[in-house]
Design a protein around this motif. Sequence first.
Motif, short mmCIF file in Angstrom:
data_model
loop_
_atom_site.label_atom_id
_atom_site.label_comp_id
_atom_site.label_asym_id
_atom_site.label_seq_id
_atom_site.Cartn_x
_atom_site.Cartn_y
_atom_site.Cartn_z
N THR A 27 0.93 -1.22 -0.06
CA THR A 27 -0.07 0.07 0.09
C THR A 27 0.97 1.15 -0.10
O THR A 27 0.54 2.26 -0.94
N LEU A 28 1.89 1.20 1.02
CA LEU A 28 2.85 2.33 1.15
C LEU A 28 4.11 2.16 0.96
O LEU A 28 4.31 0.98 1.35
N ASN A 29 5.09 2.89 0.59
CA ASN A 29 6.32 2.84 0.54
C ASN A 29 7.07 3.42 1.59
O ASN A 29 6.89 5.05 1.35
N LEU A 30 7.57 3.04 2.38
CA LEU A 30 8.27 3.87 3.71
C LEU A 30 9.17 4.82 3.10
O LEU A 30 9.78 6.01 3.67
N GLN A 31 9.95 4.61 1.86
CA GLN A 31 10.80 5.62 1.44
C GLN A 31 10.17 6.67 0.50
O GLN A 31 10.84 7.77 0.09
N ALA A 32 8.87 6.67 0.02
CA ALA A 32 8.14 7.45 -0.74
C ALA A 32 7.36 8.65 0.18
O ALA A 32 6.22 8.32 0.41
N ILE A 33 8.25 9.72 0.60
CA ILE A 33 7.50 10.56 1.41
C ILE A 33 7.67 11.93 0.35
O ILE A 33 8.86 12.24 0.31
#
Length: 196
Positions: free
Chosen positions: A154-160
């Motif tokens: 769902t989310l990528n921890l590196q994509a902020i």
Amino acid sequence: MSAASRTPLPAAVAVAAALLLSACSSGGTSGGGGDINFILGKDGISTVEKGKRDPAPDLSGKTIDDQQLSVSSFKGKVVVLNVWGSWCAPCRAEAPNFEKVSTDLKSKGVQFVGINVADAKVTSAQAFEKSYGVSYPSLYDPSSKLMLRFKKGTLNLQAIPSTLVLDRDGKIAARSLAALSEDKLRSMIAPVLAEK
């Protein structure tokens, strides 16, 4: 200490800086793997058909203003979740867009909620919101524990920054793993808002 024994420190600092910069990316389409029914559009926004959506995990805790907040309390509204950090340049770039769209769509049943990640001091997050006039609440998640509650892919921890749109049933309808312009943000929300 010899010069040879000191050279690893600059290399370590460079690696740490590269990791920090990659964590604050303005692009990327990786969702961390897993099959969660996202269809990537030409605009970089991924969507999920209405019957194939997964519910958002429990997202509750203290806000950066030390208030208790549960995203599930907004069921019946379209919820826009924005993952951000005060240290993130793309987050700073998109903040005025989010505040404008939040203000414009609030009366139409759209609720914005931020998730502030990796800010060791809550004062940094508070200063960010004050600087950009952010009026909607943000959960304070300095160790990114809330992000880890999302289903793999769902989310990528590196994509902020990252943004999710939840439908009125609290299910994940759309996702962007990049900073959003005002137009892209509106186009991401509009189809979910139009659903009956």
